[in-house]
Design a protein around this motif. Structure first.
Motif, PDB file in Angstrom:
ATOM      1  N   ALA A  17      49.320  27.895  44.400  1.00  0.00           N
ATOM      2  CA  ALA A  17      48.512  28.757  43.407  1.00  0.00           C
ATOM      3  C   ALA A  17      47.117  28.152  42.996  1.00  0.00           C
ATOM      4  CB  ALA A  17      49.176  28.938  42.045  1.00  0.00           C
ATOM      5  N   ALA A  18      47.171  26.815  43.005  1.00  0.00           N
ATOM      6  CA  ALA A  18      46.035  26.068  42.535  1.00  0.00           C
ATOM      7  C   ALA A  18      45.107  25.730  43.693  1.00  0.00           C
ATOM      8  CB  ALA A  18      46.486  24.445  42.081  1.00  0.00           C
ATOM      9  N   ALA A  19      45.585  25.838  44.939  1.00  0.00           N
ATOM     10  CA  ALA A  19      44.606  25.550  45.967  1.00  0.00           C
ATOM     11  C   ALA A  19      43.987  26.926  46.046  1.00  0.00           C
ATOM     12  CB  ALA A  19      45.411  25.369  47.199  1.00  0.00           C
ATOM     13  N   CYS A  20      44.526  27.993  46.144  1.00  0.00           N
ATOM     14  CA  CYS A  20      44.034  29.473  46.321  1.00  0.00           C
ATOM     15  C   CYS A  20      43.050  29.628  45.183  1.00  0.00           C
ATOM     16  CB  CYS A  20      45.249  30.625  46.181  1.00  0.00           C
ATOM     17  SG  CYS A  20      46.254  30.547  47.633  1.00  0.00           S
ATOM     18  N   TYR A  21      43.124  29.151  43.967  1.00  0.00           N
ATOM     19  CA  TYR A  21      42.427  29.305  42.901  1.00  0.00           C
ATOM     20  C   TYR A  21      40.983  28.396  43.122  1.00  0.00           C
ATOM     21  CZ  TYR A  21      40.195  29.102  38.324  1.00  0.00           C
ATOM     22  OH  TYR A  21      39.314  28.821  37.196  1.00  0.00           O
ATOM     23  N   ARG A  22      41.367  27.257  43.685  1.00  0.00           N
ATOM     24  CA  ARG A  22      39.981  26.411  44.053  1.00  0.00           C
ATOM     25  C   ARG A  22      39.218  27.334  45.094  1.00  0.00           C
ATOM     26  NH1 ARG A  22      43.902  22.004  43.172  1.00  0.00           N
ATOM     27  NH2 ARG A  22      44.340  22.067  45.648  1.00  0.00           N
ATOM     28  N   ASP A  23      39.861  27.820  46.030  1.00  0.00           N
ATOM     29  CA  ASP A  23      39.212  28.403  47.060  1.00  0.00           C
ATOM     30  C   ASP A  23      38.342  29.745  46.599  1.00  0.00           C
ATOM     31  OD1 ASP A  23      39.998  26.784  48.881  1.00  0.00           O
ATOM     32  OD2 ASP A  23      41.675  27.951  49.854  1.00  0.00           O
ATOM     33  N   GLY A  24      39.052  30.479  45.632  1.00  0.00           N
ATOM     34  CA  GLY A  24      38.268  31.432  45.013  1.00  0.00           C
ATOM     35  C   GLY A  24      37.133  31.104  44.330  1.00  0.00           C
ATOM     36  N   VAL A  25      37.088  30.022  43.475  1.00  0.00           N
ATOM     37  CA  VAL A  25      35.880  29.321  42.642  1.00  0.00           C
ATOM     38  C   VAL A  25      35.081  28.910  43.550  1.00  0.00           C
ATOM     39  CG1 VAL A  25      35.190  27.821  40.992  1.00  0.00           C
ATOM     40  CG2 VAL A  25      37.568  28.826  40.704  1.00  0.00           C
ATOM     41  N   ASP A  26      35.068  28.414  44.514  1.00  0.00           N
ATOM     42  CA  ASP A  26      34.159  27.852  45.674  1.00  0.00           C
ATOM     43  C   ASP A  26      33.745  29.060  46.080  1.00  0.00           C
ATOM     44  OD1 ASP A  26      34.471  25.175  45.340  1.00  0.00           O
ATOM     45  OD2 ASP A  26      35.612  24.888  47.261  1.00  0.00           O
ATOM     46  N   CYS A  27      34.376  30.161  46.490  1.00  0.00           N
ATOM     47  CA  CYS A  27      33.507  31.486  46.889  1.00  0.00           C
ATOM     48  C   CYS A  27      32.627  32.008  46.049  1.00  0.00           C
ATOM     49  CB  CYS A  27      34.690  32.429  47.416  1.00  0.00           C
ATOM     50  SG  CYS A  27      35.411  32.002  48.852  1.00  0.00           S
ATOM     51  N   MET A  28      33.078  32.223  44.596  1.00  0.00           N
ATOM     52  CA  MET A  28      32.313  32.741  43.665  1.00  0.00           C
ATOM     53  C   MET A  28      31.157  31.927  43.526  1.00  0.00           C
ATOM     54  SD  MET A  28      34.915  33.931  40.666  1.00  0.00           S
ATOM     55  CE  MET A  28      33.646  34.617  39.672  1.00  0.00           C
ATOM     56  N   LEU A  29      31.104  30.536  43.390  1.00  0.00           N
ATOM     57  CA  LEU A  29      30.132  29.736  43.191  1.00  0.00           C
ATOM     58  C   LEU A  29      28.894  29.710  44.586  1.00  0.00           C
ATOM     59  CD1 LEU A  29      31.575  26.742  41.511  1.00  0.00           C
ATOM     60  CD2 LEU A  29      30.331  28.465  40.392  1.00  0.00           C
ATOM     61  N   SER A  30      29.729  30.069  45.554  1.00  0.00           N
ATOM     62  CA  SER A  30      28.620  30.163  47.003  1.00  0.00           C
ATOM     63  C   SER A  30      28.191  31.429  47.084  1.00  0.00           C
ATOM     64  CB  SER A  30      29.227  29.469  47.962  1.00  0.00           C
ATOM     65  OG  SER A  30      30.782  29.978  48.362  1.00  0.00           O
ATOM     66  N   ALA A  31      28.468  32.386  46.221  1.00  0.00           N
ATOM     67  CA  ALA A  31      28.302  33.880  46.579  1.00  0.00           C
ATOM     68  C   ALA A  31      28.968  34.260  48.050  1.00  0.00           C
ATOM     69  CB  ALA A  31      27.151  34.076  46.433  1.00  0.00           C
ATOM     70  N   TRP A  32      29.964  33.970  48.213  1.00  0.00           N
ATOM     71  CA  TRP A  32      30.772  34.064  49.500  1.00  0.00           C
ATOM     72  C   TRP A  32      31.786  35.248  49.540  1.00  0.00           C
ATOM     73  CZ3 TRP A  32      27.745  32.693  53.060  1.00  0.00           C
ATOM     74  CH2 TRP A  32      28.070  32.689  54.283  1.00  0.00           C
ATOM     75  N   ASN A  33      31.928  36.117  50.251  1.00  0.00           N
ATOM     76  CA  ASN A  33      33.128  37.092  50.396  1.00  0.00           C
ATOM     77  C   ASN A  33      34.586  36.204  50.540  1.00  0.00           C
ATOM     78  OD1 ASN A  33      31.482  39.357  50.151  1.00  0.00           O
ATOM     79  ND2 ASN A  33      31.276  39.358  52.426  1.00  0.00           N
ATOM     80  N   GLY A  34      35.634  36.964  49.861  1.00  0.00           N
ATOM     81  CA  GLY A  34      36.782  36.339  49.759  1.00  0.00           C
ATOM     82  C   GLY A  34      37.337  35.880  48.525  1.00  0.00           C
ATOM     83  N   ALA A  35      36.611  35.739  47.535  1.00  0.00           N
ATOM     84  CA  ALA A  35      36.962  35.412  46.280  1.00  0.00           C
ATOM     85  C   ALA A  35      38.254  36.193  45.593  1.00  0.00           C
ATOM     86  CB  ALA A  35      35.974  35.285  45.221  1.00  0.00           C
ATOM     87  N   GLY A  36      37.988  37.495  45.692  1.00  0.00           N
ATOM     88  CA  GLY A  36      39.106  38.283  45.087  1.00  0.00           C
ATOM     89  C   GLY A  36      40.239  38.223  46.151  1.00  0.00           C
ATOM     90  N   ASP A  37      40.259  37.882  47.195  1.00  0.00           N
ATOM     91  CA  ASP A  37      41.725  37.862  47.902  1.00  0.00           C
ATOM     92  C   ASP A  37      42.195  36.340  47.457  1.00  0.00           C
ATOM     93  OD1 ASP A  37      41.248  40.279  49.054  1.00  0.00           O
ATOM     94  OD2 ASP A  37      40.302  39.386  51.008  1.00  0.00           O
TER      95      ASP A  37
END
Length: 439
Positions: A17-37
């Motif tokens: 869960a922590a790893a997925c959350y970190r991935d999502g935040v990185d996507c948000m901060l880089s304006a990258w698709n995939g944050a929601g997933d």
């Protein structure tokens, strides 16, 4: 204990869960698709972990999925009661943003960052062209963005996201050389970083490096084809370079292939403001036959922004309504006036005046457009967005002046712009303005 990418503790026992959350935040901060997933996966791994719920709510909000956003924020509020004080405040600030309490979110974020400066998602809420500072109605929002970045810079070092937004903030505060250098340091660290590509495009725009901006974005977009939810907006930047080069037909081709609203998967505020503003610029450039495109944009605006509320959408609604639905514009102006009377229109009367100015321009009453828009030019900054976005109203004022025989007024604003950066288009307008000013 699990931690986020900025070494802040996370209240979850699930490594996945922590790893997925970190991935999502990185996507948000880089304006990258995939944050929601990514946030959905984090929630599935640990349904009691509050932070991915409120981050997912933010993605829903950006996509104008308001009911879903509020529901996720409410879930986060319930779950975070058992979490750390930092996470409780994080959720409260994010939820306030989602629930339409921007001033509470802004002041809460500033206070929170004094204790937790590396809470990057909270800092990110304040920054950018659509951030809490930009949409606060403040005339000093560009300076405020730079100030808070500089205040907390020692906590981030060479972090790719922080360099991206420190660079952007310098650019928008009138220091594009510094902004460009910082953004160019950020981009190699994470090439799949649309926020950095966007920041660099603005720095090049502000430096008058039109061809360099076109070459950079054309190459970057090819490599990262539609990986970013800023893809359409970055194509908008490429279209601006075509207009600057005197080729509005090429800009229209980009619009039709990459930017038009039908079927667009990008955030609605980006889509609506990009499409309306580009069509208006094409009209100013003398391109005709845009009526079908205007109708498509107007329908999109009615779908996602049917009532006054998001003022940056409202001032762009005026562009589309001026071209397609004058009665609808009158209704929207009435709603904006009601919001202003209730203290709910952040830029105040300036936003309403800008709408009335473009209305007069669309009606062919260029003298009235000049009278309305001239006193609003110093207030234009209050609507937020970027320099490049706000320049549309300066362009409208310039063309209105030229058509109304006020070459002296046009020359003044063009000269200020040319002092800031070279522009072939502005130079051509100045040549047109000077004979009128001397006659």
């Amino acid at each position: 204990m699990n931690r986020d990418n900025y070494d802040l503790p996370l209240t979850t026992q699930s490594d996945r869960a922590a790893a997925c959350y970190r991935d999502g935040v990185d996507c948000m901060l880089s304006a990258w698709n995939g944050a929601g997933d990514a946030f959905d996966r984090a929630i599935a791994e640990d349904p009691g972990f509050a932070l991915p719920y409120v981050a997912r709510a933010r993605i829903h909000q950006m996509n104008m999925e308001i009911a879903e956003a509020r529901a996720r924020a409410a879930q986060a509020r319930l779950l975070v009661a058992a979490a750390s004080p930092r996470e409780r405040r994080h959720v409260e600030i994010m939820a306030a943003t989602i629930e339409g309490q921007p001033m509470a979110a802004l002041s809460g974020a500033e206070q929170h960052l004094e204790e937790y400066p590396r809470d990057a998602l909270i800092l990110s809420l304040l920054l950018g062209a659509f951030g809490l500072y930009a949409f606060s109605g403040r005339a000093d929002h560009d300076a405020a963005k730079l100030a808070i970045c500089q205040r907390h810079a020692s906590h981030y070092g060479e972090d790719w996201w922080f360099l991206t937004y420190l660079g952007w903030s310098h650019t928008e505060a009138g220091q594009p050389g510094i902004g460009r250098t910082l953004t160019e340091r950020a981009l190699p660290q994470r090439p799949a970083n649309a926020s950095a590509a966007h920041g660099l495009s603005h720095a090049l725009f502000e430096q008058g490096e039109t061809e360099a901006g076109r070459e950079f974005l054309s190459s970057w977009l090819t490599t990262h084809e539609k990986g970013s939810f800023l893809h359409g907006h970055l194509c908008w930047h490429v279209a601006l370079t075509a207009i600057e080069a005197g080729d509005p037909a090429a800009a229209l081709d980009i619009y039709q292939r990459q930017i038009r609203p039908t079927g667009s998967p990008y955030p609605p505020l980006n889509v609506f403001t990009d499409t309306a503003s580009l069509l208006w610029r094409l009209s100013l450039a003398g391109l005709s036959g845009l009526e079908p495109h205007w109708r498509e944009v107007a329908a999109y605006g009615e779908r996602f922004f049917p009532q006054a509320g998001a003022h940056f959408a409202d001032v762009h609604y005026a562009l589309a309504a001026s071209a397609t639905n004058p009665e609808g514009l009158q209704a929207r102006l009435g709603q904006m006036e009601a919001r202003a009377a209730g203290g709910k229109l952040a830029p105040g009367p300036a936003a309403i005046g800008l709408c009335r100015g473009v209305q007069a321009f669309a009606e062919g009453d260029h003298g009235r457009a000049v009278r309305i828009l001239e006193p609003l030019m110093p207030e234009l900054v209050r609507i937020g967005g970027s320099h490049a976005q706000r320049e549309l109203w300066e362009d409208t004022f310039i063309v209105a002046c030229l058509r109304a025989g006020h070459g002296d007024k046009a020359a003044q604003i063009i000269s200020r712009r040319l002092h800031r950066r070279p522009s072939g288009r502005d130079a051509a307008w100045l040549r047109e303005a000077q004979p009128a000013a001397q006659s």
